[in-house]
Motif scaffolding. Structure first.
Motif, mmCIF file in Angstrom:
data_model
loop_
_atom_site.group_PDB
_atom_site.id
_atom_site.type_symbol
_atom_site.label_atom_id
_atom_site.label_comp_id
_atom_site.label_asym_id
_atom_site.label_seq_id
_atom_site.Cartn_x
_atom_site.Cartn_y
_atom_site.Cartn_z
ATOM 1 N N VAL A 13 -6.039 7.602 -8.521
ATOM 2 C CA VAL A 13 -5.526 8.945 -8.533
ATOM 3 C C VAL A 13 -6.800 9.865 -8.773
ATOM 4 O O VAL A 13 -7.602 9.466 -9.791
ATOM 5 C CB VAL A 13 -4.573 9.489 -9.415
ATOM 6 C CG1 VAL A 13 -4.383 11.073 -9.483
ATOM 7 C CG2 VAL A 13 -3.087 8.693 -9.242
ATOM 8 N N HIS A 52 -3.485 6.052 7.435
ATOM 9 C CA HIS A 52 -4.054 5.424 6.229
ATOM 10 C C HIS A 52 -5.210 4.269 6.545
ATOM 11 O O HIS A 52 -5.224 3.183 6.977
ATOM 12 C CB HIS A 52 -2.895 4.299 5.556
ATOM 13 C CG HIS A 52 -2.045 5.196 4.908
ATOM 14 N ND1 HIS A 52 -1.791 5.576 3.502
ATOM 15 C CD2 HIS A 52 -0.729 5.826 5.499
ATOM 16 C CE1 HIS A 52 -0.701 6.101 3.386
ATOM 17 N NE2 HIS A 52 -0.085 6.380 4.334
ATOM 18 N N SER A 104 0.011 12.790 -0.504
ATOM 19 C CA SER A 104 -0.454 11.516 -1.212
ATOM 20 C C SER A 104 -1.591 10.964 -1.146
ATOM 21 O O SER A 104 -2.379 10.434 -2.077
ATOM 22 C CB SER A 104 0.492 10.450 -1.621
ATOM 23 O OG SER A 104 0.906 9.919 -0.252
ATOM 24 N N ALA A 105 -2.130 11.128 0.195
ATOM 25 C CA ALA A 105 -3.389 10.554 0.432
ATOM 26 C C ALA A 105 -4.637 11.387 0.008
ATOM 27 O O ALA A 105 -5.670 10.993 -0.027
ATOM 28 C CB ALA A 105 -3.593 10.286 2.002
ATOM 29 N N HIS A 122 1.544 4.427 -2.947
ATOM 30 C CA HIS A 122 1.712 5.593 -2.932
ATOM 31 C C HIS A 122 2.904 6.313 -3.356
ATOM 32 O O HIS A 122 2.662 7.482 -4.298
ATOM 33 C CB HIS A 122 1.664 6.062 -1.255
ATOM 34 C CG HIS A 122 0.224 6.076 -0.854
ATOM 35 N ND1 HIS A 122 -0.547 7.391 -0.508
ATOM 36 C CD2 HIS A 122 -0.827 5.375 -0.389
ATOM 37 C CE1 HIS A 122 -1.821 7.237 -0.119
ATOM 38 N NE2 HIS A 122 -1.931 5.950 0.027
ATOM 39 N N LEU A 168 -5.355 0.039 -0.912
ATOM 40 C CA LEU A 168 -4.705 -0.457 -2.107
ATOM 41 C C LEU A 168 -5.774 -1.702 -2.494
ATOM 42 O O LEU A 168 -5.644 -2.021 -3.781
ATOM 43 C CB LEU A 168 -3.533 -0.894 -2.128
ATOM 44 C CG LEU A 168 -2.861 -1.638 -3.177
ATOM 45 C CD1 LEU A 168 -2.678 -0.627 -4.498
ATOM 46 C CD2 LEU A 168 -1.336 -2.264 -3.064
ATOM 47 N N LEU A 194 4.393 11.160 0.578
ATOM 48 C CA LEU A 194 3.785 10.046 1.250
ATOM 49 C C LEU A 194 4.004 10.593 2.820
ATOM 50 O O LEU A 194 3.049 10.360 3.615
ATOM 51 C CB LEU A 194 4.640 8.915 1.184
ATOM 52 C CG LEU A 194 4.406 7.644 2.113
ATOM 53 C CD1 LEU A 194 2.932 7.219 1.975
ATOM 54 C CD2 LEU A 194 5.182 6.518 1.740
ATOM 55 N N PRO A 254 -5.012 0.844 -7.089
ATOM 56 C CA PRO A 254 -4.520 1.800 -6.845
ATOM 57 C C PRO A 254 -5.460 3.022 -7.670
ATOM 58 O O PRO A 254 -5.905 2.801 -8.508
ATOM 59 C CB PRO A 254 -3.134 1.947 -7.828
ATOM 60 C CG PRO A 254 -3.291 0.848 -8.613
ATOM 61 C CD PRO A 254 -4.077 -0.199 -8.086
ATOM 62 N N PHE A 258 -4.565 9.860 -3.259
ATOM 63 C CA PHE A 258 -5.237 8.441 -3.234
ATOM 64 C C PHE A 258 -5.521 8.021 -1.906
ATOM 65 O O PHE A 258 -4.868 7.652 -1.084
ATOM 66 C CB PHE A 258 -3.902 7.561 -3.617
ATOM 67 C CG PHE A 258 -3.963 6.226 -3.448
ATOM 68 C CD1 PHE A 258 -5.168 5.314 -3.843
ATOM 69 C CD2 PHE A 258 -2.781 5.396 -3.128
ATOM 70 C CE1 PHE A 258 -5.279 3.875 -3.765
ATOM 71 C CE2 PHE A 258 -2.675 4.045 -2.797
ATOM 72 C CZ PHE A 258 -4.182 3.238 -3.286
ATOM 73 N N HIS A 303 0.922 -0.983 0.135
ATOM 74 C CA HIS A 303 -0.006 -0.093 0.122
ATOM 75 C C HIS A 303 0.654 1.136 0.002
ATOM 76 O O HIS A 303 0.503 2.097 -0.659
ATOM 77 C CB HIS A 303 -0.830 -0.078 1.274
ATOM 78 C CG HIS A 303 -1.812 1.322 1.509
ATOM 79 N ND1 HIS A 303 -2.765 1.563 0.623
ATOM 80 C CD2 HIS A 303 -1.443 2.402 2.337
ATOM 81 C CE1 HIS A 303 -3.228 2.820 1.178
ATOM 82 N NE2 HIS A 303 -2.392 3.176 2.040
ATOM 83 N N LEU A 304 1.846 1.216 0.868
ATOM 84 C CA LEU A 304 2.809 2.615 0.990
ATOM 85 C C LEU A 304 3.557 2.486 -0.337
ATOM 86 O O LEU A 304 3.931 3.792 -0.903
ATOM 87 C CB LEU A 304 3.751 2.282 2.136
ATOM 88 C CG LEU A 304 3.120 2.371 3.584
ATOM 89 C CD1 LEU A 304 3.893 2.140 4.598
ATOM 90 C CD2 LEU A 304 2.150 3.513 3.866
ATOM 91 N N ALA A 311 2.809 9.060 -6.283
ATOM 92 C CA ALA A 311 3.333 10.216 -6.090
ATOM 93 C C ALA A 311 4.163 10.529 -7.142
ATOM 94 O O ALA A 311 4.417 11.889 -7.841
ATOM 95 C CB ALA A 311 3.737 10.598 -4.743
#
Length: 443
Positions: A383, A362, A325-326, A299, A333, A320, A381, A329, A295-296, A303
């Motif tokens: 955006v 998250h 980034s959150a 991101h 994930l 991140l 994923p 997104f 998941h990270l 990004a």
């Protein structure tokens, strides 16, 4: 069923029996009793809600339209199915049980729900009864004992060969619907029209689908769970996001695709970039991978795409760490999938309980376990240029790290999400059920 599928089902049933025996021992019970569920009615009305079968029931038998039935498993004995086949001239009466699966059960046909009482175990207090409160019958009230559910829910993450085939068959229907939806979008239809085309191609109506279709055009693509379904198409037509699944024998698929109306537009280029990220991530869904790390990683990769397209001025790492980034997104994930779209046990530390925490910042991640062979999970994923989140970012301390002219250029397109279902393999890259079917049906 083919002979091969019949054997897979027999093997699947043996797995369920072993799991049930272990779960009952953990809880100190003698019998597993599972109601199929009941009809629910709207308050102050005689209209019923669409019936949804108890997932614990359909794990054993491929029955999804049989309220009032019961499954009983006592270790060392053949499982028993109490099958409600009522006398009724108002509704279609279920046909007698048929198929290869029936040979594995002692089947008792009952004509009223109350008849089940004479065939259930003698002592309800010795039963682990898994279901919702409305399924109570006499002294058989669902108790949902934690040790039993913890064990069963944890192990449900590991799919049998039969279950993987059922998800694959659901995916056949889902891909058929997605192909029809894209054609209908290209023809200029409304969200509602695209939805109808999807249902027609998938061969399922809204009550049979595993979740409400997300069919979004233009700015609606930025609404994560958009289900409004406008009756008229927007002008001009810019973008299309569809998150829609299908069902087969009680199992679900979950697929998302995004398209730009103008195939040569910069937004289509952004879609292509997100898809490259998604494919990169797919190859990382290997045994031993920590889903939280994936998941990270998503991101960081997304990004990087936003920086490449001039939206972000900061590094992927800074995006991140700062939470920027959150804003683009905001969801997790993916998740486990099978009997339920968001299958249970996603946070389970072990089959005795405990929780694997989500990464800080998250909160919407639905899976925190380490991937293991036989797990079926999604990779989705995305955006988005959602007005609320963009305003929060503009009002926050990192507004200068965003090119707002670039955001405004993409805002009319809403957002992007790409989602596949992956079967984690013993070694190497996972099996991608979604792309496998898209490739098989390519023209």
């Amino acid at each position: 069923m083919t002979a091969d599928l019949a054997q897979r089902y027999a093997d699947h049933l043996a797995i369920l029996q072993r799991r049930a025996a272990a779960a009952l021992e953990r809880g100190g019970f003698d019998h597993l009793v599972v109601p199929s569920g009941t009809q629910h009615f709207q308050v102050f009305d005689d209209r019923d809600y669409p019936y949804a079968v108890n997932p614990q029931f359909k794990a054993w038998v491929p029955l999804t339209r049989n309220p009032g039935s019961w499954l009983v498993h006592t270790p060392g004995e053949r499982p028993k199915l109490l099958y409600l086949q009522p006398y009724d001239y108002w509704h279609v009466v279920p046909e007698a049980p048929s198929g290869v699966w029936v040979e594995h059960f002692d089947i008792v046909v009952i004509r009223t729900p109350e008849e089940a009482l004479s065939h259930l175990p003698a002592n309800p207090s010795r039963c682990a009864i898994l279901g919702e409160p409305q399924s109570a019958l006499g002294d058989f009230t669902p108790n949902n004992p934690e040790p039993v559910l913890q064990y069963l829910d944890y192990h449900r993450a590991y799919k049998s060969a039969y279950e993987i085939e059922m998800i694959a068959q659901a995916t056949v229907r889902g891909v058929r619907g997605h192909r029809a939806a894209e054609r209908t979008f290209r023809a200029g239809a409304s969200e509602f029209g695209i939805h109808l085309a999807y249902c027609q191609a998938a061969g399922q109506d809204a009550t049979e689908l595993p979740y409400g279709n997300i069919v979004a055009l233009n700015t609606h693509c930025a609404v994560l769970h958009y289900t409004q379904l406008d009756r008229l198409p927007p002008k001009p037509l810019r973008s299309f996001l569809i998150d829609a699944g299908a069902s087969h024998a009680g199992y679900a698929c979950d697929i998302t695709r995004t398209w730009a109306h103008d195939r040569d537009s910069e937004f289509q280029a952004l879609i292509d970039a997100v898809e490259r990220v998604q494919l990169d991530l797919c190859d990382r869904f290997v045994a031993g991978a920590d889903y939280r790390r994936l998941h990270l990683d998503a991101h960081l990769l997304l990004a990087g795409v936003l920086r490449e397209f001039g939206v972000l001025r900061m590094s992927a790492e800074s995006a991140l760490e700062s939470g920027v980034s959150a804003k683009f997104f905001p969801h997790g994930l993916g998740h486990g999938i099978g009997l339920q779209v968001h299958d249970v046990g996603g946070f389970a530390a072990s089959d005795t309980g405990g929780t694997l925490d989500k990464p800080d910042g998250h909160p919407y991640l639905r899976l925190t376990r380490t991937l293991e062979p036989g797990m079926v999970v999604t990779n989705e994923p995305g955006v988005y240029f959602a007005d609320l989140l963009m305003q929060e970012l503009r009002d926050g301390p990192h507004a200068a790290d965003v090119d707002w002219d670039r955001v405004d250029a993409f805002r009319p397109y809403g957002g992007i999400r790409i989602e596949d279902e992956l079967v984690v393999a013993e070694s190497g890259v996972p099996r991608n059920l979604t792309r496998e079917e898209f490739a098989r049906t390519a023209s």
